[in-house]
Design a protein around this motif. Structure first.
Motif, PDB file in Angstrom:
ATOM      1  N   CYS A 135      -5.134  -6.453  -2.799  1.00  0.00           N
ATOM      2  CA  CYS A 135      -5.128  -7.207  -1.547  1.00  0.00           C
ATOM      3  C   CYS A 135      -3.729  -7.079  -0.942  1.00  0.00           C
ATOM      4  N   GLU A 136      -3.601  -7.415   0.322  1.00  0.00           N
ATOM      5  CA  GLU A 136      -2.297  -7.289   0.979  1.00  0.00           C
ATOM      6  C   GLU A 136      -1.248  -8.167   0.287  1.00  0.00           C
ATOM      7  N   HIS A 137      -1.629  -9.361  -0.120  1.00  0.00           N
ATOM      8  CA  HIS A 137      -0.701 -10.304  -0.758  1.00  0.00           C
ATOM      9  C   HIS A 137      -0.124  -9.722  -2.053  1.00  0.00           C
ATOM     10  N   HIS A 138      -0.976  -9.299  -2.947  1.00  0.00           N
ATOM     11  CA  HIS A 138      -0.482  -8.826  -4.241  1.00  0.00           C
ATOM     12  C   HIS A 138       0.178  -7.451  -4.151  1.00  0.00           C
ATOM     13  N   ASP A 139      -0.285  -6.596  -3.262  1.00  0.00           N
ATOM     14  CA  ASP A 139       0.386  -5.306  -3.135  1.00  0.00           C
ATOM     15  C   ASP A 139       1.753  -5.454  -2.468  1.00  0.00           C
ATOM     16  N   ALA A 140       1.933  -6.448  -1.607  1.00  0.00           N
ATOM     17  CA  ALA A 140       3.272  -6.701  -1.057  1.00  0.00           C
ATOM     18  C   ALA A 140       4.218  -7.161  -2.162  1.00  0.00           C
ATOM     19  N   ARG A 141       3.738  -8.036  -3.028  1.00  0.00           N
ATOM     20  CA  ARG A 141       4.554  -8.516  -4.146  1.00  0.00           C
ATOM     21  C   ARG A 141       4.837  -7.382  -5.122  1.00  0.00           C
ATOM     22  N   LEU A 142       3.860  -6.523  -5.347  1.00  0.00           N
ATOM     23  CA  LEU A 142       4.068  -5.370  -6.217  1.00  0.00           C
ATOM     24  C   LEU A 142       5.076  -4.402  -5.603  1.00  0.00           C
ATOM     25  N   LEU A 143       4.908  -4.098  -4.325  1.00  0.00           N
ATOM     26  CA  LEU A 143       5.821  -3.178  -3.651  1.00  0.00           C
ATOM     27  C   LEU A 143       7.253  -3.700  -3.698  1.00  0.00           C
ATOM     28  N   ALA A 144       7.438  -5.013  -3.526  1.00  0.00           N
ATOM     29  CA  ALA A 144       8.777  -5.612  -3.570  1.00  0.00           C
ATOM     30  C   ALA A 144       9.400  -5.494  -4.955  1.00  0.00           C
ATOM     31  N   SER A 145       8.585  -5.311  -5.972  1.00  0.00           N
ATOM     32  CA  SER A 145       9.073  -5.258  -7.353  1.00  0.00           C
ATOM     33  C   SER A 145       9.331  -3.842  -7.837  1.00  0.00           C
ATOM     34  N   LEU A 146       9.010  -2.846  -7.026  1.00  0.00           N
ATOM     35  CA  LEU A 146       9.169  -1.453  -7.413  1.00  0.00           C
ATOM     36  C   LEU A 146      10.398  -0.837  -6.759  1.00  0.00           C
ATOM     37  N   ASP A 147      10.995   0.135  -7.449  1.00  0.00           N
ATOM     38  CA  ASP A 147      12.048   0.943  -6.869  1.00  0.00           C
ATOM     39  C   ASP A 147      11.379   2.203  -6.320  1.00  0.00           C
ATOM     40  N   GLN A 148      11.496   2.421  -5.050  1.00  0.00           N
ATOM     41  CA  GLN A 148      10.907   3.591  -4.385  1.00  0.00           C
ATOM     42  C   GLN A 148       9.379   3.568  -4.388  1.00  0.00           C
ATOM     43  N   GLY A 149       8.802   2.396  -4.223  1.00  0.00           N
ATOM     44  CA  GLY A 149       7.353   2.301  -4.100  1.00  0.00           C
ATOM     45  C   GLY A 149       6.895   2.689  -2.705  1.00  0.00           C
ATOM     46  N   ARG A 150       5.613   3.028  -2.580  1.00  0.00           N
ATOM     47  CA  ARG A 150       5.015   3.389  -1.296  1.00  0.00           C
ATOM     48  C   ARG A 150       3.690   2.674  -1.148  1.00  0.00           C
ATOM     49  N   VAL A 151       3.307   2.391   0.086  1.00  0.00           N
ATOM     50  CA  VAL A 151       2.034   1.713   0.336  1.00  0.00           C
ATOM     51  C   VAL A 151       1.184   2.552   1.269  1.00  0.00           C
ATOM     52  N   TYR A 152      -0.106   2.611   0.962  1.00  0.00           N
ATOM     53  CA  TYR A 152      -1.065   3.330   1.787  1.00  0.00           C
ATOM     54  C   TYR A 152      -2.251   2.429   2.065  1.00  0.00           C
ATOM     55  N   ALA A 153      -2.825   2.585   3.229  1.00  0.00           N
ATOM     56  CA  ALA A 153      -4.059   1.876   3.552  1.00  0.00           C
ATOM     57  C   ALA A 153      -5.235   2.609   2.914  1.00  0.00           C
ATOM     58  N   LEU A 154      -6.184   1.873   2.367  1.00  0.00           N
ATOM     59  CA  LEU A 154      -7.418   2.464   1.868  1.00  0.00           C
ATOM     60  C   LEU A 154      -8.324   2.759   3.067  1.00  0.00           C
ATOM     61  N   PRO A 155      -9.319   3.624   2.893  1.00  0.00           N
ATOM     62  CA  PRO A 155     -10.107   4.082   4.048  1.00  0.00           C
ATOM     63  C   PRO A 155     -10.716   2.971   4.905  1.00  0.00           C
ATOM     64  N   ASP A 156     -11.135   1.879   4.320  1.00  0.00           N
ATOM     65  CA  ASP A 156     -11.775   0.815   5.098  1.00  0.00           C
ATOM     66  C   ASP A 156     -10.820  -0.312   5.466  1.00  0.00           C
ATOM     67  N   ALA A 157      -9.523  -0.071   5.349  1.00  0.00           N
ATOM     68  CA  ALA A 157      -8.542  -1.127   5.627  1.00  0.00           C
ATOM     69  C   ALA A 157      -8.538  -1.495   7.103  1.00  0.00           C
ATOM     70  N   PRO A 158      -8.287  -2.775   7.400  1.00  0.00           N
ATOM     71  CA  PRO A 158      -8.127  -3.161   8.801  1.00  0.00           C
ATOM     72  C   PRO A 158      -6.869  -2.539   9.392  1.00  0.00           C
ATOM     73  N   GLN A 159      -6.858  -2.407  10.704  1.00  0.00           N
ATOM     74  CA  GLN A 159      -5.720  -1.815  11.402  1.00  0.00           C
ATOM     75  C   GLN A 159      -4.424  -2.510  11.009  1.00  0.00           C
TER      76      GLN A 159
END
Ligand SMILES: [Zn+2]
Length: 104
Positions: free
Chosen positions: A40-64
């Motif tokens: 979900c956006e909430h947990h992936d934001a928290r995960l991304l903040a905890s990574l060094d050089q992390g990247r985020v991608y939208a899944l195919p059915d993600a909202p704009q």
């Protein structure tokens, strides 16, 4: 990296993070070597903040705008923000806090 799914929460939810999901699984966060977790956006934001050089991608059915919302949210979240510990090192602060602290 193997990510197990905690009961009732998305795969990006850290086991020590007590917060519930916010919305459906719509994004994926990858670490520097390509391991990742859909979440979900909430947990992936928290995960991304905890990574060094992390990247985020939208899944195919993600909202704009899902991936950019996660990217922007992660900027202001401290790494492993669910831990209650002193935050004195730059690696323990959010990107926003570090930019403010070390502005030249
Ligand atoms: Zn979640």
């Amino acid at each position: 990296m193997v990510v197990t799914r905690a009961a009732g929460r998305c795969p990006a939810a850290h086991p020590d993070d007590p917060t519930p999901c916010v919305g459906p699984v719509v994004v994926s966060v990858l670490d520097a070597v390509g391991g990742g977790a859909n979440g979900c956006e909430h947990h992936d934001a928290r995960l991304l903040a905890s990574l060094d050089q992390g990247r985020v991608y939208a899944l195919p059915d993600a909202p704009q705008g899902a991936a950019i919302r996660v990217f922007k949210a992660a900027d202001g979240i401290r790494p492993f923000c669910w831990l209650d510990a002193p935050r004195t090192e730059s690696s323990q602060l959010s990107h926003i806090e570090n930019r403010a602290r070390y502005r030249r």
